[in-house]
Design a protein around this motif. Structure first.
Motif, PDB file in Angstrom:
ATOM      1  N   UNK A  70       1.685   1.120  14.431  1.00 46.89           N
ATOM      2  CA  UNK A  70       2.899   0.674  13.330  1.00 46.89           C
ATOM      3  C   UNK A  70       2.275   0.204  12.173  1.00 46.89           C
ATOM      4  N   UNK A  71       2.871   0.528  11.131  1.00 45.49           N
ATOM      5  CA  UNK A  71       2.502   0.129   9.575  1.00 45.49           C
ATOM      6  C   UNK A  71       1.429   1.232   9.049  1.00 45.49           C
ATOM      7  N   UNK A  72       0.801   2.016   9.766  1.00 45.54           N
ATOM      8  CA  UNK A  72       0.068   2.824   9.272  1.00 45.54           C
ATOM      9  C   UNK A  72       0.484   4.016   8.271  1.00 45.54           C
ATOM     10  N   UNK A  73      -0.159   4.396   7.545  1.00 41.86           N
ATOM     11  CA  UNK A  73       0.404   5.428   6.690  1.00 41.86           C
ATOM     12  C   UNK A  73       0.254   6.651   7.268  1.00 41.86           C
ATOM     13  N   UNK A  74       0.953   7.688   6.873  1.00 37.11           N
ATOM     14  CA  UNK A  74       0.865   8.990   7.263  1.00 37.11           C
ATOM     15  C   UNK A  74      -0.657   9.677   7.491  1.00 37.11           C
ATOM     16  N   UNK A  75      -1.390   9.249   6.430  1.00 37.43           N
ATOM     17  CA  UNK A  75      -2.795   9.586   6.114  1.00 37.43           C
ATOM     18  C   UNK A  75      -3.479   8.931   7.228  1.00 37.43           C
ATOM     19  N   UNK A  76      -3.177   7.800   7.399  1.00 38.48           N
ATOM     20  CA  UNK A  76      -4.151   7.119   8.276  1.00 38.48           C
ATOM     21  C   UNK A  76      -3.897   7.757   9.757  1.00 38.48           C
ATOM     22  N   UNK A  77      -2.781   7.689  10.095  1.00 42.13           N
ATOM     23  CA  UNK A  77      -2.549   8.392  11.237  1.00 42.13           C
ATOM     24  C   UNK A  77      -2.972   9.855  11.519  1.00 42.13           C
ATOM     25  N   UNK A  78      -2.826  10.761  10.446  1.00 40.75           N
ATOM     26  CA  UNK A  78      -3.404  11.917  10.560  1.00 40.75           C
ATOM     27  C   UNK A  78      -4.795  12.009  10.981  1.00 40.75           C
ATOM     28  N   UNK A  79      -5.847  10.864  10.132  1.00 38.06           N
ATOM     29  CA  UNK A  79      -6.997  10.868  10.471  1.00 38.06           C
ATOM     30  C   UNK A  79      -7.394  10.467  11.774  1.00 38.06           C
ATOM     31  N   UNK A  80      -6.632   9.692  12.439  1.00 40.88           N
ATOM     32  CA  UNK A  80      -6.756   9.219  13.873  1.00 40.88           C
ATOM     33  C   UNK A  80      -6.588  10.345  14.834  1.00 40.88           C
ATOM     34  N   UNK A  81      -5.407  11.163  14.516  1.00 39.96           N
ATOM     35  CA  UNK A  81      -4.996  12.001  15.616  1.00 39.96           C
ATOM     36  C   UNK A  81      -5.999  13.483  15.328  1.00 39.96           C
ATOM     37  N   UNK A  82      -6.292  13.605  14.146  1.00 41.39           N
ATOM     38  CA  UNK A  82      -7.103  14.764  13.971  1.00 41.39           C
ATOM     39  C   UNK A  82      -8.684  14.590  14.630  1.00 41.39           C
ATOM     40  N   UNK A  83      -9.071  13.195  14.654  1.00 43.80           N
ATOM     41  CA  UNK A  83     -10.339  12.792  15.237  1.00 43.80           C
ATOM     42  C   UNK A  83     -10.205  13.077  16.978  1.00 43.80           C
ATOM     43  N   UNK A  84      -8.953  12.818  17.296  1.00 42.57           N
ATOM     44  CA  UNK A  84      -8.716  13.168  18.942  1.00 42.57           C
ATOM     45  C   UNK A  84      -8.817  14.600  19.127  1.00 42.57           C
ATOM     46  N   UNK A  85      -8.007  15.332  18.429  1.00 45.09           N
ATOM     47  CA  UNK A  85      -8.016  16.653  18.559  1.00 45.09           C
ATOM     48  C   UNK A  85      -9.635  17.489  18.197  1.00 45.09           C
ATOM     49  N   UNK A  86     -10.125  16.862  17.446  1.00 47.31           N
ATOM     50  CA  UNK A  86     -11.700  17.196  17.233  1.00 47.31           C
ATOM     51  C   UNK A  86     -12.546  16.981  18.336  1.00 47.31           C
TER      52      UNK A  86
END
Length: 360
Positions: free
Chosen positions: A263-279
């Protein structure tokens, strides 16, 4: 045979043996999936059901009682003992019939259903330090792991969302960021268990066919190519460019629920987190990407197999072409002197012809 005790909240200790157990009443069930589909980011109860014969049943209040059990196989020096864990009785689910008392009890996960403190909610954490803070608050030992072995080890957040009310909430959402699940082990400690097995590592358990009565399995293995998750409040689909060449391997889709820690994270920050999970799921070194095949194995009385194990299935009904099937158990139901059902759920396979809004 079963050995153990039921310790009432008042302090009375009731010995549990085969002679005092209602026949066919003992089972333990556990799961890292909310349903039959593969997922991660869960902190689910292990549930013990047991019936005991108690001559003083009408005088005993079983609410909050502590049950500790062991299973002993063999006799004398050759005997082996399996710790079945410690569980706490839910008094609202106790059923009585004369001297027979049917009990439902849960492992120490229930202790985390405690309101989170303002200090923890107002502090900045990484996923691992958040889980450690929860364990310290509850008084449960955390089995240490190397946070670097999981994605998002340095991601930071404050668990200030109104959706995070208890320490169980905090642990559950933290392990989602780590692509893992939280499980209370048989000695009452919290373990962070990866949702994927490590390719090339030895199997934790080998099922050669002699230990089971039946097995069902899908021909297709599925890997997670598409990950759908909430980025800055909007559902977004991430895509891996991995395309395995192995036969009978299909692309799969996994949708994660909204994580209030972001909550409160930017789209870019969320993208970094979910990309790391997928990788992390599609890590190609060492070995191959993580794939999962749906398997349902009905095994002979086997309380030793664990959620998150890397299990190699072979023998029995499996022909030569399927002698090296590896999967991670996502649900286990053990019945004393009965069948142990081990389920390995797989992600939903998708058609590559379907167009996704793939952002990475």
């Amino acid at each position: 045979m079963i050995q153990g005790t039921v310790t009432l909240a008042a302090g009375t200790v009731i010995e549990v043996t085969d002679a005092s157990i209602v026949r066919g009443s003992v089972s333990i069930s556990m799961s890292t999936c909310r349903d039959s589909s593969f997922t991660f980011g869960t902190f689910n109860y292990a549930v013990l059901k047991i019936g005991i014969i108690d001559d003083e049943a009408l005088l005993h209040d079983f609410a909050g009682a502590e049950i500790t059990l062991q299973k002993v196989d063999g006799e004398g020096a050759s005997a082996t003992t399996t710790n079945l864990g410690t569980y706490y009785v839910d008094g609202t689910k106790t059923k009585r019939r004369k001297t027979a008392v049917m009990l439902t009890a849960y492992d120490k996960t229930s202790a985390f259903d405690t309101e989170i403190s303002d200090t923890v909610k107002g502090s900045t954490h990484t996923p691992y330090t958040a889980i450690s803070a929860a364990c310290n608050a509850i008084g449960v030992t955390l089995v240490p792991v190397n946070p670097q072995d999981f994605p998002n080890s340095s991601a930071s957040f404050k668990p200030s969302s109104r959706s995070i009310q208890t320490y169980r909430d905090l642990v559950m959402w933290a392990v989602q960021l780590m692509c893992a699940n939280a499980v209370i082990n048989r000695i009452g400690r919290l373990e962070i268990r990866s949702a994927r097995f490590v390719s090339g590592s030895p199997a934790d358990y080998i099922s050669d066919g002699t230990d089971r009565m039946d097995i069902e399995f899908a021909d297709t293995r599925v890997f997670i190519k598409y990950l759908s998750a909430y980025s800055a409040g909007a559902l977004k689909t991430y895509s891996s460019n991995i395309s395995p060449s192995e036969a009978q391997t299909r692309a799969g889709m996994l949708t994660l629920p909204y994580n209030p820690l972001l909550e409160g994270k930017t789209e870019e920050e969320c993208d970094t987190i979910y990309t790391a999970i997928l990788e992390h799921l599609n890590q190609t070194s060492p070995g191959t990407i993580f794939t999962q095949r749906r398997i349902v194995a009905r095994m002979f009385d086997n309380p030793g197999i664990k959620l998150g194990d890397k299990v190699r299935f072979g023998g029995g009904k499996m022909d030569v072409g399927y002698s090296n099937v590896i999967a991670v158990p996502t649900s286990i139901v053990w019945k004393y002197r009965g069948v142990t059902t081990v389920t390995c759920a797989a992600p939903a396979a998708v058609s590559e012809e379907v167009s996704y809004n793939a952002n990475t």
